[in-house]
Design a protein around this motif. Sequence first.
Motif, PDB file in Angstrom:
ATOM      1  N   ILE A   1      -4.903  -9.971  -5.750  1.00 60.42           N
ATOM      2  CA  ILE A   1      -3.388  -9.690  -5.257  1.00 60.42           C
ATOM      3  C   ILE A   1      -3.232  -7.954  -5.354  1.00 60.42           C
ATOM      4  N   ARG A   2      -2.644  -7.556  -4.294  1.00 59.30           N
ATOM      5  CA  ARG A   2      -2.436  -6.087  -4.262  1.00 59.30           C
ATOM      6  C   ARG A   2      -0.909  -6.114  -3.918  1.00 59.30           C
ATOM      7  N   VAL A   3       0.028  -5.103  -4.827  1.00 64.11           N
ATOM      8  CA  VAL A   3       1.218  -5.155  -4.443  1.00 64.11           C
ATOM      9  C   VAL A   3       1.793  -3.838  -3.699  1.00 64.11           C
ATOM     10  N   MET A   4       2.515  -3.971  -2.806  1.00 61.94           N
ATOM     11  CA  MET A   4       2.962  -2.574  -2.008  1.00 61.94           C
ATOM     12  C   MET A   4       4.570  -2.584  -2.481  1.00 61.94           C
ATOM     13  N   LEU A   5       5.141  -1.408  -2.909  1.00 60.84           N
ATOM     14  CA  LEU A   5       6.521  -1.324  -3.256  1.00 60.84           C
ATOM     15  C   LEU A   5       7.120  -0.471  -2.102  1.00 60.84           C
ATOM     16  N   THR A   6       8.188  -0.907  -1.560  1.00 60.08           N
ATOM     17  CA  THR A   6       8.970  -0.095  -0.820  1.00 60.08           C
ATOM     18  C   THR A   6       9.518   1.331  -1.233  1.00 60.08           C
ATOM     19  N   ARG A   7       9.816   1.317  -2.626  1.00 58.38           N
ATOM     20  CA  ARG A   7       9.911   2.564  -3.485  1.00 58.38           C
ATOM     21  C   ARG A   7       9.316   2.553  -4.603  1.00 58.38           C
ATOM     22  N   ASP A   8       8.925   3.213  -4.968  1.00 58.24           N
ATOM     23  CA  ASP A   8       8.343   3.428  -6.469  1.00 58.24           C
ATOM     24  C   ASP A   8       8.933   4.589  -7.399  1.00 58.24           C
ATOM     25  N   ALA A   9      10.070   5.136  -6.890  1.00 54.61           N
ATOM     26  CA  ALA A   9      10.612   5.950  -7.648  1.00 54.61           C
ATOM     27  C   ALA A   9      12.205   6.097  -7.129  1.00 54.61           C
ATOM     28  N   ASP A  10      13.106   7.055  -7.716  1.00 53.31           N
ATOM     29  CA  ASP A  10      14.483   7.058  -7.235  1.00 53.31           C
ATOM     30  C   ASP A  10      14.832   7.654  -5.957  1.00 53.31           C
ATOM     31  N   PHE A  11      14.297   7.081  -4.693  1.00 55.82           N
ATOM     32  CA  PHE A  11      14.896   7.635  -3.476  1.00 55.82           C
ATOM     33  C   PHE A  11      15.024   6.620  -2.525  1.00 55.82           C
ATOM     34  N   PHE A  12      15.812   6.950  -1.474  1.00 57.08           N
ATOM     35  CA  PHE A  12      16.722   5.960  -0.576  1.00 57.08           C
ATOM     36  C   PHE A  12      15.767   5.649   0.615  1.00 57.08           C
ATOM     37  N   VAL A  13      15.545   4.328   0.739  1.00 55.57           N
ATOM     38  CA  VAL A  13      14.803   3.670   2.017  1.00 55.57           C
ATOM     39  C   VAL A  13      15.816   2.899   2.717  1.00 55.57           C
ATOM     40  N   PRO A  14      15.705   3.298   4.215  1.00 59.80           N
ATOM     41  CA  PRO A  14      16.639   2.274   5.004  1.00 59.80           C
ATOM     42  C   PRO A  14      16.184   0.843   5.005  1.00 59.80           C
ATOM     43  N   LEU A  15      17.317   0.282   5.338  1.00 56.62           N
ATOM     44  CA  LEU A  15      16.928  -1.277   5.560  1.00 56.62           C
ATOM     45  C   LEU A  15      15.753  -1.445   6.375  1.00 56.62           C
ATOM     46  N   GLN A  16      15.880  -0.930   7.628  1.00 56.10           N
ATOM     47  CA  GLN A  16      14.935  -1.133   8.586  1.00 56.10           C
ATOM     48  C   GLN A  16      13.535  -0.492   8.329  1.00 56.10           C
ATOM     49  N   GLU A  17      13.334   0.463   7.465  1.00 61.72           N
ATOM     50  CA  GLU A  17      12.134   0.862   6.966  1.00 61.72           C
ATOM     51  C   GLU A  17      11.558   0.146   6.055  1.00 61.72           C
ATOM     52  N   ARG A  18      12.391  -0.501   5.187  1.00 59.55           N
ATOM     53  CA  ARG A  18      11.776  -1.701   4.301  1.00 59.55           C
ATOM     54  C   ARG A  18      11.120  -2.621   4.933  1.00 59.55           C
ATOM     55  N   VAL A  19      11.776  -3.208   5.943  1.00 58.73           N
ATOM     56  CA  VAL A  19      10.956  -4.206   6.656  1.00 58.73           C
ATOM     57  C   VAL A  19       9.779  -3.831   7.658  1.00 58.73           C
ATOM     58  N   ARG A  20       9.891  -2.479   7.931  1.00 60.42           N
ATOM     59  CA  ARG A  20       8.614  -1.978   8.972  1.00 60.42           C
ATOM     60  C   ARG A  20       7.653  -1.488   7.832  1.00 60.42           C
ATOM     61  N   LYS A  21       7.816  -1.420   6.759  1.00 59.98           N
ATOM     62  CA  LYS A  21       6.682  -1.083   5.521  1.00 59.98           C
ATOM     63  C   LYS A  21       6.086  -2.370   5.261  1.00 59.98           C
ATOM     64  N   ALA A  22       6.708  -3.493   5.229  1.00 61.41           N
ATOM     65  CA  ALA A  22       6.224  -4.786   4.834  1.00 61.41           C
ATOM     66  C   ALA A  22       5.539  -5.358   6.110  1.00 61.41           C
ATOM     67  N   ARG A  23       5.914  -5.181   7.125  1.00 60.44           N
ATOM     68  CA  ARG A  23       4.926  -5.324   8.303  1.00 60.44           C
ATOM     69  C   ARG A  23       3.737  -4.658   8.703  1.00 60.44           C
ATOM     70  N   ARG A  24       3.850  -3.239   8.118  1.00 53.92           N
ATOM     71  CA  ARG A  24       2.741  -2.599   8.531  1.00 53.92           C
ATOM     72  C   ARG A  24       1.485  -3.053   7.682  1.00 53.92           C
ATOM     73  N   VAL A  25       1.537  -3.380   6.321  1.00 53.82           N
ATOM     74  CA  VAL A  25       0.572  -3.757   5.494  1.00 53.82           C
ATOM     75  C   VAL A  25       0.426  -5.213   5.750  1.00 53.82           C
ATOM     76  N   GLN A  26       1.115  -5.920   6.694  1.00 53.17           N
ATOM     77  CA  GLN A  26       1.010  -7.391   6.926  1.00 53.17           C
ATOM     78  C   GLN A  26       1.182  -8.242   5.881  1.00 53.17           C
ATOM     79  N   ALA A  27       2.269  -8.062   5.100  1.00 54.93           N
ATOM     80  CA  ALA A  27       2.584  -8.681   3.758  1.00 54.93           C
ATOM     81  C   ALA A  27       2.394 -10.053   3.839  1.00 54.93           C
ATOM     82  N   ASP A  28       2.052 -10.760   2.846  1.00 56.20           N
ATOM     83  CA  ASP A  28       1.918 -12.281   2.838  1.00 56.20           C
ATOM     84  C   ASP A  28       3.116 -12.718   2.182  1.00 56.20           C
TER      85      ASP A  28
END
Length: 555
Positions: A363-390
């Motif tokens: 298992i490997r985990v991808m965090l949409t943010r690993d620190a205190d910064f803002f990520v837009p909602l659409q960007e969170r979805v894009r990140k998950a799709r870019r790594v083809q998250a299960d």
Amino acid sequence: MSRKTCTAAGVAQRRLALKTMGSLVLVLRTSQAVATPTSKNSKVAGDGSLAPRAKPLATPVAVAQPAVKAASSAGPAASAPTSGNINIVAVRVWPADEYTRVTLESDKPLVAQHFLVEGPDRLVIDIEGLELSAGLRELLGKVKPDDPFIAGVRVGQNRPRVVRIVLDLKQAAAPQIFTLAPVAAYQHRLVFDLYPKVEADPLLALIREKEKAESEAAKSVQDALGELIARIDKPRSVVAAPAPPPQVSVSVSKPNAALPGGGNAAVTAAASAAGPSAASKNPLPSSQQTPVPVPPLPVPAVPTAAEISLAQAKLDRLIVIALDPGHGGEDPGAIGPSGLREKDVVLEVALQLRDRLNANPNIRVMLTRDADFFVPLQERVRKARRVQADLFVSIHADAFVTPAARGASVFALSDGAASSQTARWIANKENAADLVGGANINTGAVKDANVLKALLDMSTAAQIKDSLKLGSEVLGQMGRVGNLHKRAVEQAGFAVLKAPDVPSILVETAFISNPEEETKLRDPDYQNKLVAALATGIARYFAKNPPLSRHRPLT
């Protein structure tokens, strides 16, 4: 009165009028002569410097020096803003590896122009309607030394009512500069987002994290095994004597041109490291010893086709889980009665859950943010799709208008109406995060207002069905840790759950607006139990629903 007397009086009046007019003309000419240099000196320097470009004057005048720091350009422009000026009420900097955000909050809208300068890389921003003030000086102390993008900041009065900010950059950046209208507790905001010119490949980062973990685990096993063998082989009666400290000598011999810096420190270090026995065998003084050649720096090897194929195979076999700590940066999320912020507690839970899940080598985990910064909602979805998250798990802490509300909840996407009024209310609240956090609506990823609707239309019944299965397993485990707000998975149109090909759930860990549950969320022991429940629920889901085979191409 005689005619001669009247004529004399008229002449005297005309002379007095001419004299007065001459004085007025002299005053006007003098004022024009003073004002002319200011108009000629109003051109903007295009080299990224703080001061305007000035032409030489025949009469010496005082010219302000370029402001390297805000304090060095003090004077009339640095005094408190006059009435009618724009006031800077807050300055914030949010550094992160992904991007750095600088926010200037003001009581009135700001208008800014910017350009990039190379050699070295700088971002220059000219803000109109501003005078240098104490609020802007705060920017100098906000930038941290470990900021991935900003090396330094300079602020100065470039022209009357125009402040110039120069950001010295550590790397080439692709800036996004935009304004945000007042919302929630914020007034007008001018935002500078500094993104890298080339976006990092998240899949490659996952592979490197896995290889690093495997290497550290193997080294730990070897170290433990070697220590065990040494203990077995060592006679019990023999006690090892402490090794003598290395002898360090300083040589004042003729510099060796072959070594960096012309010194022979490497030679003396090598000789003393060999110990006193080696030194006694060499009768030559240190000034006559043969220099030891310095080994060349290792050159990184270019990966072969076989290595790339192996890395690709490892990536395809991985189970990739996307964890999404809600809010962040400008968006604090909900705030508890004692001041606990949602963005902080959910990030802590996500980091602990990542470490727990990554303990499984598959298992490997991808965090949409690993620190205190803002990520837009659409960007969170894009990140998950870019790594083809299960899987995609968004972590939040709920809040309500009354402190009586309590209990955890789990939500999945709805392809129609929300399953309850509460679910609809929570979805609307979470979907408004982009307004508070500050999403740039001018970017291509967010500009199309139909993007989220299109993703919802693409979401299949199978994806929602899998999301409900995952949510049921997680909710069942969370019920063992604390109270549940609803005993069934609820559904609503959460924007962050609209990845059409990734089973996605949103977990409200507790009501942070409830004083008792806020105390639990702050407690490390409760956080550990919560993390264990989430990990167990995810494991139970995969045990019943093995992930599909995926091909994740490396870029």
